[in-house]
Design an enzyme around this catalytic site. Structure first.
Site, short mmCIF file in Angstrom:
data_model
loop_
_atom_site.label_atom_id
_atom_site.label_comp_id
_atom_site.label_asym_id
_atom_site.label_seq_id
_atom_site.Cartn_x
_atom_site.Cartn_y
_atom_site.Cartn_z
CE LYS B 235 -4.00 2.38 1.70
NZ LYS B 235 -5.22 2.39 2.50
CG HIS B 260 -17.70 0.50 -1.38
ND1 HIS B 260 -16.86 1.41 -1.98
CD2 HIS B 260 -17.13 0.19 -0.19
CE1 HIS B 260 -15.82 1.62 -1.19
NE2 HIS B 260 -15.95 0.90 -0.10
#
Lengths: 377, 377
Positions: B235, B260
């Site tokens: 990341k 989501h």
């Protein structure tokens, strides 16, 4: 004058901050033509306009009409006027209005108002979707020459003023100089204190020009536009050199340490003292204190005082109506604003007109003695 | 294990962001030794610790004791646990606690908790005095490998999740791997979905390693530390290349668009679906959809599903308890998350394990047909 001046091209000051650079346009009639300037620069066609109940009746309708004419869909939110609006209580509905208007990457949030509306709206724009585009239309002289340049946004906390906020640069500033005609003389003068400040920081020629031409600046027209443009450029140069206030940007606080102490001592009661008036007295005190420390000639302090007095600004502590707390209390306020380290304070002092500098070793006891002299009792 | 492992030096991942660079330390026993790590890096001696009522009973006392021992004066604030805490209602007291503790330039705000506490506290630190130093002590696997890296902070709005916030990088992250032993297996697995994600984005060898070693990662010890360090590094690399999410950073959303939509379809009811579970199902769907678009082999989708299922994660929409809305409703949620332009969506797709890419021309009607197939009715 408005009609004729609409044809004149506005002056442009560029604030140079890499990929966050932006233009400040300064000139008459800019609110009525705002949408053209916006549409020429931003791709978005949705805007949220935030203003207050004093400004809305004067300028909201022409602005909304201008936006509509250019095919920009805009919503507006009118907040109460005054410093109390710089609070979480009002920040929340502004954020929700921005999100509710579905302001996205190329759209923008517009602040139409003075420093309070600019600071609050800029903060909301800075945090909505982790940063939305932001346009300032400052409607006071103070906001045009000071708060609309530099990207400082924020609200007040019970712990102090401007303690919660972000750095968020606008994408465009439209300083419509016609709106200054509706300011009260007192409000105009207060903004003028910040104009004079730029001369005193590092532009002795500008200060000398103001001494000669201040009446023309107050009257409006080219001299006023020129003074605002020089002020914006001066602040833009300092901000470009030091966006996050680590060094040089501190010079912008000339007069502000004393000024803030006086504002606090009058409980931020605008009937007694407004910010620019505090700065005016503070600048005189900073020059007098510099003379006392043998850094500058007392003649320079006299020259500063003479000019600010001529335009109608207060220049001495006892120009403030009502009773001030004793010098030690003022000193406490200064010590709270600036940290005292080993009895030393950081202060903006000067070697003469236009020769300000950051002094980080000013003895606190000398400041106290000076205040006692200037404000006995 | 805690006692023995205290002697081991933690692994360090450097997040390279110019003058906002910082270290992530990963290893056992870091909470008890936190103050030593902090005092060695920051000059400040005042801290405000923000945590929640689930984490406080476990870790607040040892942290406060460690700070006190190093001469760091700290105050603490314990908030309710759960997603609802990411709101203005709780942001305000956190800001006031930070200001009240007189956290200044070299001091810091410490987030001790999972993603909710990290996001909320990071936001408060980002706006208190226009940016205060910030230390993260993430106490969930998800927070250790995801939200504590990258500087995204924020709260939710009635208009959507994470819509209000700032980018604010921490000065230090302390990922104490011992705390993961107190997570429920379900919570650990949910965090693991994000670990696997890094392999699927662009680290096929890491994914293959996880397929072989996941049981060791779940058991704790060196393999777990290794997996967390690789995830943080992955990341960090993406964030360093694209701090503000304009391009490459979007890859981190692999599995998140479908995920989501499923979270929204279950009204964010954590009893039915938590974030990492949505991501697990979303990653399988992204691989299946990529295969359907002839971008990747169906074998890769099978491999992803097999692995995530092996660790105990849900991999199909009908693994979610209760009834899901029909495919068109899921599509609406996707369209709200991602803008549809001319019938096209931006999506993270893949050419195979570890070969994800940003596709910005995915036909919305293909996505809908795919969802109808996977979730008939």
């Amino acid at each position: 004058m408005t009609r004729a001046s609409l044809s004149a091209a506005p002056k442009t000051v560029r604030v140079d901050l890499g990929d966050r650079s932006y233009d400040i346009l300064i000139g008459p009639g800019l609110i009525a033509t705002a949408a053209g300037e916006i549409a020429g620069r931003l791709k978005g066609r949705r805007m949220a306009v935030i203003t207050d109940e004093h400004v809305a009746p004067l300028y909201l309708e022409p602005l909304m009409a201008s936006l509509k004419e250019k095919g920009i869909e805009a919503v507006s939110l009118v907040l109460p006027a005054g410093e109390k609006t710089k609070s979480f209580e009002h920040l929340i509905p502004v954020c929700e209005a921005i999100l509710g208007a579905r302001i996205e990457r190329n759209d923008a949030v517009i602040a139409l108002g003075g420093g309070v509306i600019g600071d609050l709206t800029g903060f909301a724009a800075g945090i909505a979707r982790r940063g939305s585009r932001f346009i300032q239309i400052p409607t006071s002289l103070l906001a045009q020459v000071d708060s609309s340049v530099g990207g400082k946004t924020g609200i007040n906390s019970p712990h102090g003023k401007n303690l919660i906020g972000v750095f968020h640069q606008p994408d465009l500033v439209l300083a419509d100089t016609d709106v200054l005609d509706t300011l009260s003389p007192r409000e105009f003068r207060a903004g003028y204190a910040e104009v004079a400040k730029y001369g005193l920081i590092d532009k002795p020629d500008f200060f000398a020009w103001l001494e000669k031409n201040w009446q023309a600046v107050f009257a409006g027209g080219e001299a006023r536009i020129e003074a605002i443009a020089i002020s914006c450029q001066a602040k833009a140069d300092v901000v470009a050199a030091d966006e996050r206030e680590n060094g040089r940007r501190a010079l912008l606080n000339l007069g502000h340490t004393f000024g803030h102490a006086l504002e606090a001592a009058t409980q931020y009661d605008g009937r007694r003292l407004v910010h620019g008036e505090g700065v005016a007295i503070g600048m005189v005190l900073a020059h007098q204190f510099s003379a006392r420390m043998n850094l500058a000639s007392p003649d320079d302090a006299t020259r500063v005082e003479t000019h600010l007095k001529a335009v109608g600004l207060p220049t001495r502590m006892n120009d403030i109506p009502g009773t001030l707390p004793p010098a030690e209390k003022l000193m406490d306020a200064i010590a709270q604003d600036k940290k005292v380290k080993g009895g030393k304070l950081t202060f903006i002092l000067t070697r003469g007109i236009g020769q300000s500098f950051v002094a980080d070793d000013v003895p606190a006891n000398e400041v106290l003695r000076f205040l006692e002299e200037k404000h006995p009792g």
